[in-house]
Design a protein around this motif. Structure first.
Motif, PDB file in Angstrom:
ATOM      1  N   VAL A   1       2.471   1.998   3.408  1.00  0.00           N
ATOM      2  CA  VAL A   1       3.605   1.147   3.763  1.00  0.00           C
ATOM      3  C   VAL A   1       4.880   1.633   3.075  1.00  0.00           C
ATOM      4  O   VAL A   1       5.953   1.718   3.694  1.00  0.00           O
ATOM      5  CB  VAL A   1       3.322  -0.322   3.376  1.00  0.00           C
TER       6      VAL A   1
ATOM      7  N   SER B   1      -4.544  -3.573   4.453  1.00  0.00           N
ATOM      8  CA  SER B   1      -3.693  -2.783   5.339  1.00  0.00           C
ATOM      9  C   SER B   1      -4.384  -2.488   6.666  1.00  0.00           C
ATOM     10  O   SER B   1      -3.788  -2.642   7.736  1.00  0.00           O
ATOM     11  CB  SER B   1      -3.308  -1.455   4.654  1.00  0.00           C
TER      12      SER B   1
ATOM     13  N   THR C   1       0.830  -1.195   0.000  1.00  0.00           N
ATOM     14  CA  THR C   1       0.000   0.000   0.000  1.00  0.00           C
ATOM     15  C   THR C   1       0.870   1.252   0.000  1.00  0.00           C
ATOM     16  O   THR C   1       2.044   1.214   0.358  1.00  0.00           O
ATOM     17  CB  THR C   1      -0.922   0.037   1.229  1.00  0.00           C
TER      18      THR C   1
ATOM     19  N   ILE D   1       0.569  -7.873   4.210  1.00  0.00           N
ATOM     20  CA  ILE D   1      -0.029  -7.413   2.954  1.00  0.00           C
ATOM     21  C   ILE D   1       0.366  -8.330   1.807  1.00  0.00           C
ATOM     22  O   ILE D   1      -0.438  -8.642   0.928  1.00  0.00           O
ATOM     23  CB  ILE D   1       0.382  -5.953   2.677  1.00  0.00           C
TER      24      ILE D   1
END
Length: 206
Positions: free
Chosen positions: A96, A169, A93, A163
């Motif tokens: 991240v 997330s 994501t 993930i």
């Protein structure tokens, strides 16, 4: 040139989709994550980037503006082209990736296919200050909501691992917080925290 395209998904291939906009089919390169969320023959909106080269015009599409912004930011890094940038945004994501860069977490970045140690170091070197200078409403959204006082690097790596296993997330972050509250002694090692988090996720689905 194109801010977004809105139309029906006429076709999906392993690397791109075709969006029918008023009878014109646009070939849009996108991530596997986006493809899995776009059913055929349904209207959708993708936020786009037009890559211009002497011998080619290619459109890259994303499900939300934040991912497009990250993609464009990645293209400013020396040695990173559209294909690698697409691979990076597909791997995790936006939050991240931003968090890994802000915390100098080379380990998380090198887990992304195609990103070696030198590329990860360039990402941190060339993007860290740019990310810090993002407008407050954007930068607020890239800070991962972890348990205060714990090891952010361990949590970031654990989140990236979850993930990659297919967890969302928000779901993964909640499980990490629960695991740390239940077993704070697991906070210093990624494998310990990941094991404890997976136990919680498994029990919550029974």
């Amino acid at each position: 040139m194109y801010a977004y395209l809105r139309g029906k998904v006429a076709n999906k291939t392993p690397h791109y989709i075709v969006i029918d906009v008023g009878g014109v089919g646009y070939k849009v390169f996108t991530s596997q994550r986006v493809m899995s969320e776009l059913p055929l023959e349904q209207e959708t909106t993708v936020y786009t980037y037009l890559n211009v080269r002497e011998d080619d015009l290619s459109i890259y599409g994303f499900g939300e503006p934040e991912t497009l912004s990250l993609f464009e930011l990645l293209l400013t890094v020396s040695g990173i082209g559209p294909k690698l940038a697409l691979g990076i945004v597909n791997a995790a994501t936006t939050s991240v990736i931003y968090q890994a860069i802000l915390s100098d977490d080379i380990t998380v970045l090198t887990k992304i296919p195609g990103v070696g140690k030198k590329t990860a170091q360039r990402l941190v070197l060339e993007l860290k200050e740019k990310i810090k200078s993002l407008s407050p409403d954007v930068s607020d959204g890239v800070v991962v909501d972890f348990v205060p006082g714990s090891d952010d690097s361990v949590q970031t790596q654990t989140l990236a691992a979850l993930i990659s296993l297919g967890y969302r997330s928000e779901e993964a972050q909640g499980a990490i917080r629960f695991a740390l509250q239940k077993a704070p002694e697991k906070a210093s090692r990624v494998d310990d925290l990941l094991r404890e988090t997976l136990k919680f996720l498994a029990s919550s689905t029974r």
